[in-house]
Scaffold this active site. Structure first.
Site, PDB file in Angstrom:
ATOM      1  N   GLY A  42      25.466  24.473 -24.481  1.00  0.00           N
ATOM      2  CA  GLY A  42      24.284  23.868 -23.850  1.00  0.00           C
ATOM      3  C   GLY A  42      23.286  24.933 -23.447  1.00  0.00           C
ATOM      4  CG  HIS A  43      24.279  27.640 -20.314  1.00  0.00           C
ATOM      5  ND1 HIS A  43      25.636  27.453 -20.144  1.00  0.00           N
ATOM      6  CD2 HIS A  43      23.707  27.306 -19.136  1.00  0.00           C
ATOM      7  CE1 HIS A  43      25.868  27.033 -18.907  1.00  0.00           C
ATOM      8  NE2 HIS A  43      24.723  26.928 -18.273  1.00  0.00           N
ATOM      9  CB  SER A 192      30.060  25.892 -16.063  1.00  0.00           C
ATOM     10  OG  SER A 192      28.877  26.308 -16.702  1.00  0.00           O
TER      11      SER A 192
HETATM   12  P1  AMP Z   1      23.723  25.789 -14.967  1.00  0.00           P
HETATM   13  O1  AMP Z   1      24.238  27.098 -15.457  1.00  0.00           O
HETATM   14  O2  AMP Z   1      24.737  24.700 -14.969  1.00  0.00           O
HETATM   15  O3  AMP Z   1      22.964  25.916 -13.672  1.00  0.00           O
HETATM   16  O4  AMP Z   1      22.648  25.316 -16.029  1.00  0.00           O
HETATM   17  C1  AMP Z   1      21.585  26.136 -16.403  1.00  0.00           C
HETATM   18  C2  AMP Z   1      20.643  25.348 -17.275  1.00  0.00           C
HETATM   19  O5  AMP Z   1      21.333  24.873 -18.414  1.00  0.00           O
HETATM   20  C3  AMP Z   1      20.071  24.104 -16.565  1.00  0.00           C
HETATM   21  O6  AMP Z   1      18.708  23.958 -16.931  1.00  0.00           O
HETATM   22  C4  AMP Z   1      20.911  22.995 -17.117  1.00  0.00           C
HETATM   23  O7  AMP Z   1      20.251  21.744 -17.113  1.00  0.00           O
HETATM   24  C5  AMP Z   1      21.149  23.482 -18.537  1.00  0.00           C
HETATM   25  N1  AMP Z   1      22.335  22.861 -19.119  1.00  0.00           N
HETATM   26  C6  AMP Z   1      23.588  22.868 -18.619  1.00  0.00           C
HETATM   27  N2  AMP Z   1      24.409  22.150 -19.406  1.00  0.00           N
HETATM   28  C7  AMP Z   1      23.651  21.667 -20.417  1.00  0.00           C
HETATM   29  C8  AMP Z   1      23.903  20.851 -21.565  1.00  0.00           C
HETATM   30  N3  AMP Z   1      25.111  20.362 -21.817  1.00  0.00           N
HETATM   31  N4  AMP Z   1      22.879  20.573 -22.379  1.00  0.00           N
HETATM   32  C9  AMP Z   1      21.635  21.046 -22.141  1.00  0.00           C
HETATM   33  N5  AMP Z   1      21.330  21.827 -21.087  1.00  0.00           N
HETATM   34  C10 AMP Z   1      22.317  22.132 -20.236  1.00  0.00           C
END
Ligand code: AMP
Length: 311
Positions: A42-43, A192
């Site tokens: 996703g990231h 995560s």
């Molecule tokens: P996080 O590390 O969870 O704070 O996420 C960092 C960025 O990645 C945020 O903008 C989330 O919305 C995005 N993100 C996390 N998981 C996904 C996913 N499965 N698909 C798309 N973007 C994601």
């Protein structure tokens, strides 16, 4: 990716060094992808979307303590900086910015960005202070990196609405790019936090996506009552032994409950599988009102239903 890509990525740990480095790039278009690390596909997708849009691509990895509640998983949150560094280098990132909590919030730190409006309900209601922490760190990161473009995922749909609001309200001249949710084969949104699930919970977790899809199909077939749509999701989650945190139909920008489904409505849900809280959402499309009638019209519904089935 080439090995040149992996050797040329800079790793910056100090906020001041990041600010100096970014400040020296006078004409370059800077893109920023903020993350908390433990990077997954996703990231990676956010990075891929941002890469062609900018000259200098900065990814921040920072587990922001200010967005975790006192009973939340800050200490247990996965930290995999070396693996993250290798992935980002392979993806052609220019700068990995990975500051420490102490450098971001030194002793005496006292300034916060308090957001009303879209930060109120949903996750804002069940995680008090969460969006205050998110908004604060996003504003700090923007001041340190000075990006022209910042990329967020639609998985965290309320976070996206809150960030858009903050940047508009505080006059940040930044373009926000939203990336659709990246999913596992069985539909579970990548996160995560999925790593916390035991095998039984992991096999139950796709119920979140499945029940959202079922509700979206019902909306496309003419069900316009938010409560009835939420009930479909609740039942799906309960059947999977999940504990529902919230299920709501809200306006996608205001994040406020709507009284009827329209093209701007999003169905958002949060549920616990064991101790792990997962979130997901889906845009609702009301049935097309064709010549043959409005709600419940078979002819009018077909395109919308087909689109949803393809998801
Ligand atoms: P996080 O590390 O969870 O704070 O996420 C960092 C960025 O990645 C945020 O903008 C989330 O919305 C995005 N993100 C996390 N998981 C996904 C996913 N499965 N698909 C798309 N973007 C994601």
């Amino acid at each position: 990716m080439t090995s040149t890509a992996s050797t040329s990525m800079k790793v910056v740990r100090k906020p001041l060094a990041m600010q100096r480095l970014a400040g020296a790039q006078e004409r370059a278009v800077i893109g920023l992808v903020p993350t908390m690390g433990a990077l997954h596909e996703g990231h990676a997708e956010l990075v891929r979307v941002c890469r062609p849009l900018c000259d200098i691509l900065v990814v921040s990895v920072f587990v922001n303590p200010k967005q975790f509640g006192p009973r939340e998983d800050l200490r247990a949150y996965p930290r995999t900086l070396e693996a993250d560094r290798q992935l980002l280098a392979r993806l052609g990132v220019d700068v990995l910015f990975a500051p420490s909590a102490r450098d971001m919030y030194p002793e005496g730190y006292s300034t916060y960005v308090d957001v009303d409006g879209p930060a109120r309900g949903l996750c804002g209601a069940s995680r008090p202070g969460h969006f205050r922490g998110v908004a604060t760190v996003v504003v700090k990161l923007l001041n340190l990196v000075g990006p022209d473009i910042v990329v967020f995922g639609e998985k965290d749909i309320q976070q996206l609405a809150v960030v858009r609001r903050v940047l508009m309200d505080l006059n940040f001249p930044v373009r926000v790019v939203a990336v659709p949710t990246v999913r596992e084969q069985d539909g579970l949104a990548m996160s995560s936090r999925n790593d916390y699930l035991d095998p039984r919970q992991r096999s139950a977790a796709p119920a979140l996506r499945r029940s959202l899809l079922a509700a979206a199909r019902a909306a496309a077939e003419g069900e316009g009552r938010p409560r009835a749509l939420a009930e479909i999701v609740r039942r799906g989650l309960q059947d999977a032994d999940a504990r529902v945190d919230y299920v709501e139909v809200v306006d996608r920008d205001l994040m406020r409950p709507v009284s009827e489904v329209s093209g701007r409505a999003v169905l958002a849900a949060a549920a616990f599988f064991g101790d792990t809280r997962l979130i997901d959402n889906i845009l609702l499309r009301p049935p097309r009102r064709g010549r043959t009638g409005g709600r419940g019209s078979t002819i009018g519904n077909k395109p919308a239903v087909r689109r949803l089935n393809a998801l």
